[in-house]
Design a protein around this motif. Structure first.
Motif, PDB file in Angstrom:
ATOM      1  N   ALA A   1      11.659   4.045   1.302  1.00 33.71           N
ATOM      2  CA  ALA A   1      11.677   5.019   2.396  1.00 33.71           C
ATOM      3  C   ALA A   1      12.855   5.979   2.272  1.00 33.71           C
ATOM      4  CB  ALA A   1      11.722   4.298   3.739  1.00 33.71           C
ATOM      5  N   ALA A   2      13.995   5.502   1.809  1.00 34.51           N
ATOM      6  CA  ALA A   2      15.204   6.319   1.734  1.00 34.51           C
ATOM      7  C   ALA A   2      15.048   7.504   0.789  1.00 34.51           C
ATOM      8  CB  ALA A   2      16.391   5.466   1.304  1.00 34.51           C
ATOM      9  N   TYR A   3      14.253   7.353  -0.249  1.00 34.20           N
ATOM     10  CA  TYR A   3      14.093   8.436  -1.215  1.00 34.20           C
ATOM     11  C   TYR A   3      12.990   9.414  -0.833  1.00 34.20           C
ATOM     12  CZ  TYR A   3      17.622   6.459  -4.172  1.00 34.20           C
ATOM     13  OH  TYR A   3      18.827   6.014  -4.651  1.00 34.20           O
ATOM     14  N   GLY A   4      12.066   9.017   0.017  1.00 36.83           N
ATOM     15  CA  GLY A   4      11.076   9.940   0.547  1.00 36.83           C
ATOM     16  C   GLY A   4       9.951  10.357  -0.383  1.00 36.83           C
ATOM     17  N   ALA A   5       9.900   9.834  -1.593  1.00 32.86           N
ATOM     18  CA  ALA A   5       8.842  10.215  -2.524  1.00 32.86           C
ATOM     19  C   ALA A   5       7.540   9.469  -2.247  1.00 32.86           C
ATOM     20  CB  ALA A   5       9.279   9.965  -3.969  1.00 32.86           C
ATOM     21  N   ALA A   6       7.637   8.389  -1.479  1.00 31.44           N
ATOM     22  CA  ALA A   6       6.460   7.595  -1.163  1.00 31.44           C
ATOM     23  C   ALA A   6       6.685   6.852   0.152  1.00 31.44           C
ATOM     24  CB  ALA A   6       6.175   6.588  -2.279  1.00 31.44           C
ATOM     25  N   VAL A   7       5.590   6.540   0.808  1.00 35.96           N
ATOM     26  CA  VAL A   7       5.619   5.692   1.997  1.00 35.96           C
ATOM     27  C   VAL A   7       4.911   4.400   1.625  1.00 35.96           C
ATOM     28  CG1 VAL A   7       4.843   5.429   4.378  1.00 35.96           C
ATOM     29  CG2 VAL A   7       5.625   7.664   3.563  1.00 35.96           C
TER      30      VAL A   7
ATOM     31  N   PHE B   1      -7.627   6.360  -5.327  1.00 38.17           N
ATOM     32  CA  PHE B   1      -7.761   7.599  -4.577  1.00 38.17           C
ATOM     33  C   PHE B   1      -8.500   7.276  -3.305  1.00 38.17           C
ATOM     34  CE2 PHE B   1     -10.891   7.492  -7.988  1.00 38.17           C
ATOM     35  CZ  PHE B   1     -12.094   7.619  -7.322  1.00 38.17           C
ATOM     36  N   GLY B   2      -8.231   8.037  -2.284  1.00 36.98           N
ATOM     37  CA  GLY B   2      -8.762   7.750  -0.962  1.00 36.98           C
ATOM     38  C   GLY B   2      -7.612   7.671   0.006  1.00 36.98           C
ATOM     39  N   GLU B   3      -7.639   6.697   0.866  1.00 39.85           N
ATOM     40  CA  GLU B   3      -6.600   6.568   1.897  1.00 39.85           C
ATOM     41  C   GLU B   3      -5.236   6.205   1.311  1.00 39.85           C
ATOM     42  OE1 GLU B   3      -5.882   4.005   5.960  1.00 39.85           O
ATOM     43  OE2 GLU B   3      -7.928   4.382   5.303  1.00 39.85           O
ATOM     44  N   ASP B   4      -5.205   5.410   0.259  1.00 35.32           N
ATOM     45  CA  ASP B   4      -3.954   4.984  -0.379  1.00 35.32           C
ATOM     46  C   ASP B   4      -3.941   5.437  -1.833  1.00 35.32           C
ATOM     47  OD1 ASP B   4      -2.789   3.406   1.831  1.00 35.32           O
ATOM     48  OD2 ASP B   4      -4.535   2.129   1.525  1.00 35.32           O
ATOM     49  N   ASP B   5      -2.723   5.693  -2.347  1.00 41.12           N
ATOM     50  CA  ASP B   5      -2.569   6.172  -3.717  1.00 41.12           C
ATOM     51  C   ASP B   5      -2.290   5.058  -4.723  1.00 41.12           C
ATOM     52  OD1 ASP B   5      -2.802   8.884  -2.886  1.00 41.12           O
ATOM     53  OD2 ASP B   5      -0.691   8.844  -2.265  1.00 41.12           O
ATOM     54  N   LEU B   6      -1.737   3.950  -4.234  1.00 40.90           N
ATOM     55  CA  LEU B   6      -1.295   2.891  -5.132  1.00 40.90           C
ATOM     56  C   LEU B   6      -1.313   1.558  -4.389  1.00 40.90           C
ATOM     57  CD1 LEU B   6       0.240   2.047  -7.816  1.00 40.90           C
ATOM     58  CD2 LEU B   6       2.345   2.550  -6.569  1.00 40.90           C
ATOM     59  N   PHE B   7      -1.727   0.514  -5.088  1.00 38.22           N
ATOM     60  CA  PHE B   7      -1.671  -0.855  -4.567  1.00 38.22           C
ATOM     61  C   PHE B   7      -0.853  -1.694  -5.543  1.00 38.22           C
ATOM     62  CE2 PHE B   7      -5.588   0.834  -2.814  1.00 38.22           C
ATOM     63  CZ  PHE B   7      -5.522   0.432  -1.498  1.00 38.22           C
ATOM     64  N   VAL B   8       0.106  -2.446  -5.004  1.00 40.79           N
ATOM     65  CA  VAL B   8       0.911  -3.346  -5.820  1.00 40.79           C
ATOM     66  C   VAL B   8       0.836  -4.723  -5.173  1.00 40.79           C
ATOM     67  CG1 VAL B   8       3.212  -3.858  -6.724  1.00 40.79           C
ATOM     68  CG2 VAL B   8       2.469  -1.470  -6.480  1.00 40.79           C
TER      69      VAL B   8
ATOM     70  N   THR C   1       3.975  -2.665   3.788  1.00 44.35           N
ATOM     71  CA  THR C   1       4.069  -4.023   3.262  1.00 44.35           C
ATOM     72  C   THR C   1       3.153  -4.948   4.043  1.00 44.35           C
ATOM     73  OG1 THR C   1       6.381  -3.596   2.713  1.00 44.35           O
ATOM     74  CG2 THR C   1       5.678  -5.895   2.745  1.00 44.35           C
ATOM     75  N   VAL C   2       2.317  -5.696   3.323  1.00 44.02           N
ATOM     76  CA  VAL C   2       1.390  -6.645   3.928  1.00 44.02           C
ATOM     77  C   VAL C   2       1.687  -8.028   3.348  1.00 44.02           C
ATOM     78  CG1 VAL C   2      -1.042  -7.274   4.230  1.00 44.02           C
ATOM     79  CG2 VAL C   2      -0.389  -4.852   4.093  1.00 44.02           C
ATOM     80  N   ALA C   3       2.027  -8.985   4.207  1.00 40.02           N
ATOM     81  CA  ALA C   3       2.232 -10.364   3.753  1.00 40.02           C
ATOM     82  C   ALA C   3       0.866 -10.988   3.459  1.00 40.02           C
ATOM     83  CB  ALA C   3       2.956 -11.177   4.819  1.00 40.02           C
TER      84      ALA C   3
ATOM     85  N   ARG D   1       0.877  -1.169   0.000  1.00 34.46           N
ATOM     86  CA  ARG D   1       0.000   0.000   0.000  1.00 34.46           C
ATOM     87  C   ARG D   1       0.912   1.216   0.000  1.00 34.46           C
ATOM     88  NH1 ARG D   1      -1.659  -0.392   5.130  1.00 34.46           N
ATOM     89  NH2 ARG D   1      -2.617   1.653   4.907  1.00 34.46           N
ATOM     90  N   VAL D   2       0.774   2.068  -0.998  1.00 36.44           N
ATOM     91  CA  VAL D   2       1.711   3.160  -1.191  1.00 36.44           C
ATOM     92  C   VAL D   2       0.985   4.496  -1.124  1.00 36.44           C
ATOM     93  CG1 VAL D   2       3.430   4.148  -2.763  1.00 36.44           C
ATOM     94  CG2 VAL D   2       3.107   1.660  -2.676  1.00 36.44           C
TER      95      VAL D   2
END
Length: 108
Positions: A73-79, A48-55, A82-84, A7-8
């Protein structure tokens, strides 16, 4: 291979990058990133909503999943969260395992 859902959420900077590059370019970048650790992307959906992207995809192990999370996380453009994911058969195996458990006691 273990399957994961990512979830991104884009930061302001990440959203500006998405505006500049478009969704297809981001999907390609995500696919290349997952493949670089030996995995594969099964699905990639913007929302759109709580999350911007699902992979949804597979990676070889938890270390590979952690490597993806750390790099994102290191680049900071997205959070990324991770869900197993587990199959119904894996749940069958889990419920069949013998587990010793003592529930908490309520009251005196």
């Amino acid at each position: 291979m273990p399957k994961y859902l990512w979830r991104v959420n884009y930061s302001q900077e990440g959203a500006r990058g998405l505006l500049a590059q478009g969704g297809s370019a981001r999907r390609l970048a995500i696919t290349e990133m997952v493949e670089s650790v030996g995995g594969q992307v099964e699905a990639c959906y913007f929302a759109f909503g709580e999350d911007d992207l699902f992979v949804i995809g597979d990676v070889p192990d938890e270390v590979a999943a952690a490597a993806l999370a750390i790099r994102t996380a290191a680049y900071g453009a997205a959070v990324s969260h991770t869900v197993a994911l587990l199959t119904p058969e894996q749940i069958d195996e889990a419920v069949a395992r013998d587990v010793t458990y003592l529930p908490p006691q309520v009251g005196p």
